[in-house]
Design a protein around this motif. Structure first.
Motif, mmCIF file in Angstrom:
data_model
loop_
_atom_site.group_PDB
_atom_site.id
_atom_site.type_symbol
_atom_site.label_atom_id
_atom_site.label_comp_id
_atom_site.label_asym_id
_atom_site.label_seq_id
_atom_site.Cartn_x
_atom_site.Cartn_y
_atom_site.Cartn_z
ATOM 1 N N SER A 197 2.757 19.733 -5.615
ATOM 2 C CA SER A 197 3.564 18.698 -4.945
ATOM 3 C C SER A 197 3.023 17.627 -4.445
ATOM 4 N N CYS A 198 3.653 16.584 -4.598
ATOM 5 C CA CYS A 198 3.128 14.969 -4.281
ATOM 6 C C CYS A 198 4.151 14.358 -3.507
ATOM 7 N N ALA A 199 3.731 14.045 -2.216
ATOM 8 C CA ALA A 199 4.529 13.018 -1.062
ATOM 9 C C ALA A 199 3.999 11.671 -1.394
ATOM 10 N N ALA A 200 4.919 10.788 -1.464
ATOM 11 C CA ALA A 200 4.676 9.328 -1.480
ATOM 12 C C ALA A 200 5.230 8.650 -0.410
ATOM 13 N N SER A 201 4.533 7.635 0.340
ATOM 14 C CA SER A 201 5.082 7.080 1.256
ATOM 15 C C SER A 201 5.896 5.893 0.937
ATOM 16 N N ARG A 202 5.736 5.258 -0.133
ATOM 17 C CA ARG A 202 6.511 4.156 -0.828
ATOM 18 C C ARG A 202 7.892 4.211 -0.419
ATOM 19 N N SER A 203 8.536 3.421 -0.160
ATOM 20 C CA SER A 203 10.025 3.282 0.080
ATOM 21 C C SER A 203 10.821 3.065 -1.262
ATOM 22 N N SER A 204 10.014 2.418 -2.160
ATOM 23 C CA SER A 204 10.740 2.241 -3.533
ATOM 24 C C SER A 204 10.547 3.503 -4.630
ATOM 25 N N PHE A 205 10.201 4.564 -4.179
ATOM 26 C CA PHE A 205 9.545 5.790 -5.017
ATOM 27 C C PHE A 205 10.714 6.036 -5.873
ATOM 28 N N SER A 206 12.019 5.912 -5.376
ATOM 29 C CA SER A 206 13.008 6.496 -6.144
ATOM 30 C C SER A 206 13.364 5.517 -7.406
ATOM 31 N N ALA A 207 12.672 4.271 -7.283
ATOM 32 C CA ALA A 207 12.909 3.254 -8.441
ATOM 33 C C ALA A 207 11.659 3.327 -9.370
ATOM 34 N N ASN A 208 10.772 4.294 -9.085
ATOM 35 C CA ASN A 208 9.643 4.230 -10.127
ATOM 36 C C ASN A 208 9.527 5.484 -11.001
ATOM 37 N N GLN B 247 0.872 -1.121 0.145
ATOM 38 C CA GLN B 247 -0.095 0.048 -0.100
ATOM 39 C C GLN B 247 0.669 1.308 -0.078
ATOM 40 N N VAL B 248 0.475 2.244 -0.554
ATOM 41 C CA VAL B 248 1.087 3.631 -0.639
ATOM 42 C C VAL B 248 0.114 4.697 -0.460
ATOM 43 N N GLN B 249 0.673 5.621 0.165
ATOM 44 C CA GLN B 249 0.031 7.068 0.505
ATOM 45 C C GLN B 249 0.567 7.856 -0.396
ATOM 46 N N LEU B 250 -0.268 8.825 -1.232
ATOM 47 C CA LEU B 250 0.244 9.748 -2.078
ATOM 48 C C LEU B 250 -0.628 10.863 -1.565
ATOM 49 N N VAL B 251 -0.107 12.192 -1.284
ATOM 50 C CA VAL B 251 -0.577 13.464 -0.893
ATOM 51 C C VAL B 251 -0.248 14.569 -1.705
ATOM 52 N N GLU B 252 -1.164 14.770 -2.468
ATOM 53 C CA GLU B 252 -0.958 16.098 -3.366
ATOM 54 C C GLU B 252 -1.426 17.329 -2.878
ATOM 55 N N TYR C 14 -5.750 17.207 -9.958
ATOM 56 C CA TYR C 14 -4.620 16.786 -10.515
ATOM 57 C C TYR C 14 -4.338 15.755 -9.344
ATOM 58 N N TYR C 15 -3.547 14.723 -9.866
ATOM 59 C CA TYR C 15 -3.013 13.517 -9.101
ATOM 60 C C TYR C 15 -1.777 13.149 -9.469
ATOM 61 N N CYS C 16 -0.897 12.572 -8.727
ATOM 62 C CA CYS C 16 0.193 11.909 -8.855
ATOM 63 C C CYS C 16 0.071 10.528 -8.801
ATOM 64 N N ASN C 17 0.691 9.504 -9.498
ATOM 65 C CA ASN C 17 0.990 8.316 -9.315
ATOM 66 C C ASN C 17 2.211 7.698 -10.224
ATOM 67 N N ALA D 5 -2.152 0.783 -7.481
ATOM 68 C CA ALA D 5 -3.883 0.734 -7.235
ATOM 69 C C ALA D 5 -4.315 1.807 -6.387
ATOM 70 N N ASP D 6 -3.333 2.541 -5.426
ATOM 71 C CA ASP D 6 -3.877 3.412 -4.415
ATOM 72 C C ASP D 6 -3.557 4.734 -4.970
ATOM 73 N N TRP D 7 -4.601 5.711 -5.050
ATOM 74 C CA TRP D 7 -4.486 6.987 -5.555
ATOM 75 C C TRP D 7 -4.872 7.905 -4.170
ATOM 76 N N GLY D 8 -4.084 9.240 -4.282
ATOM 77 C CA GLY D 8 -4.364 10.131 -3.330
ATOM 78 C C GLY D 8 -5.732 10.847 -3.603
ATOM 79 N N GLN D 9 -5.812 11.905 -2.724
ATOM 80 C CA GLN D 9 -7.364 12.574 -2.868
ATOM 81 C C GLN D 9 -7.162 13.528 -4.048
#
Length: 114
Positions: free
Chosen positions: A21-32, A1-6, A93-96, A102-106
């Motif tokens: 701005s969009c902050a992602a909680s996923r630890s693998s962010f830098s590889a995506n 699961q990932v949290q995305l906050v725009e 506007y959303y980031c992903n 599968a998870d989207w921010g607000q």
């Protein structure tokens, strides 16, 4: 699961600028590869900008030359600088990731109107 906050949306006049701005909680962010998407009630979700994990950017024709995507892997954050905004840029506007998780921010609402 990932949290995305725009964040960073708002009301702006035509020709104005906003920085999302969009902050992602996923630890693998830098590889995506990451992207900014937008959705209006009339249209399906549209991918407007992408940035690879290496930092290479691509844009939809509708925003090319006006929008700039960037990322800070140390902060797990992706940005979208939007200049010369037009009324047709009005959307949520959303980031992903690209392809998206599968998870989207607000999302964050951008309204371009005089």
């Amino acid at each position: 699961q990932v949290q995305l906050v725009e964040s960073g949306g708002g009301l702006v006049q035509p020709g104005g600028s906003l920085r999302l701005s969009c902050a992602a909680s996923r630890s693998s962010f830098s590889a995506n590869n990451m992207g900014w998407y937008r959705r209006t009630p009339e249209k399906q979700r549209e991918l407007v900008a992408t940035i690879s994990w290496r930092g290479s950017a691509n844009y939809a024709d509708s925003v090319k030359g006006r929008f700039t995507i960037s990322r800070d892997n140390a902060k797990n954050t992706v940005y979208l600088q939007m200049n010369s905004l037009k009324p047709e840029d009005t959307a949520v506007y959303y980031c992903n990731a690209v392809p998206y998780w599968a998870d989207w921010g607000q999302g964050t609402q951008v309204t371009v109107s005089s």
